[in-house]
Scaffold this active site. Sequence first.
Site, PDB file in Angstrom:
ATOM      1  N   GLU A  52     -20.440   7.429   8.640  1.00  0.00           N
ATOM      2  CA  GLU A  52     -19.742   8.378   9.518  1.00  0.00           C
ATOM      3  C   GLU A  52     -18.309   7.935   9.710  1.00  0.00           C
ATOM      4  OE1 GLU A  52     -22.103   9.567  12.837  1.00  0.00           O
ATOM      5  OE2 GLU A  52     -20.371   9.932  14.118  1.00  0.00           O
TER       6      GLU A  52
ATOM      7  N   ASP B  17     -15.286   9.099  12.374  1.00  0.00           N
ATOM      8  CA  ASP B  17     -15.133   9.922  13.578  1.00  0.00           C
ATOM      9  C   ASP B  17     -13.688  10.068  14.028  1.00  0.00           C
ATOM     10  OD1 ASP B  17     -17.865  10.205  13.890  1.00  0.00           O
ATOM     11  OD2 ASP B  17     -18.056   8.485  15.214  1.00  0.00           O
TER      12      ASP B  17
ATOM     13  N   GLU C   6     -12.698  11.739  17.684  1.00  0.00           N
ATOM     14  CA  GLU C   6     -13.205  12.385  18.895  1.00  0.00           C
ATOM     15  C   GLU C   6     -12.116  12.375  19.961  1.00  0.00           C
ATOM     16  OE1 GLU C   6     -17.955  11.661  19.055  1.00  0.00           O
ATOM     17  OE2 GLU C   6     -16.727   9.914  19.562  1.00  0.00           O
TER      18      GLU C   6
END
Length: 285
Positions: free
Chosen positions: A100, A102, A104
């Site tokens: 993953e 990310d 955010e």
Amino acid sequence: MATSSSLFLLLSLFLSFKTFAWGGNFNKDFDLLFGDDRVDIKEEGKSMSLTLDKYSGSGIISKNEYLFGRFDMQIKLVPGNSAGTVTAYYLSSQGSNHDEIDIEFLGNLSGDPYLLSTNVYANGNGGREMQYYLWFDPTEDYHIYSIDWNSRRIIILVDNIPIRVMRNRQDIGVPFPTKQPMRIYTTLWNGDSWATRWGKVKLDLSNAPFVAGFKNFNANACIAKTGEDCKVFNGGQNKGLDSESKQKWKVVLSKWVVYDYCRDFRRYAHGLPYECRKDNVLPVV
């Protein structure tokens, strides 16, 4: 008149390029993940809004899986009191040993800055957070947020300014995402159990609905149909950072970093992660 050999060559080139993606469209390239009509796609797929209300958040997921590429999205974040909201734009594979990458955005009370949080998982191993304040108000206009990923490094950029560079350190035993194809996720959801001041500030539903805008998604990426096709894909024109980009990155590191897992001596009281230890840290060059 083209010979049979030249026609075969053209056909081979066409088939090889079928695994590559250029451009992007919210209608054609994504499926609904959750939220029903809280996902509002407009302008023939060029723009989209996601809504979070008292019933649900919303999100989309890419139809294709990708293995290496550059992914750009223009985003305008939830304005006003956005505390408790999480606006996310990330790549992820499936399973407990997933990879993953990310980006955010953690909402905040009116007048307080958003926190841009980044993280990388490889083979299910995460805990590599770096967080930043931005040098502009991300709720006033759209800005470009990018993930540029290949087998050698990951670069996360804001308006084409690199804010994080993570190099492949598999040579010293540090996991790095090189094998698992990932889909693109774009979501807006209630993360008030942790997002704002470690969960102390909750979502104020009197301010609902919360709306974030997205437009001009672009992917220069390899669609992972077999995996073999993507091994040599660079994911962008630049293999690394040019001298100007390196200087901009250094400014970000000196002024805008809020949290760096490699400096969290409380969390890692018994020893920093291997890549963060003095003998293993790579210089910012």
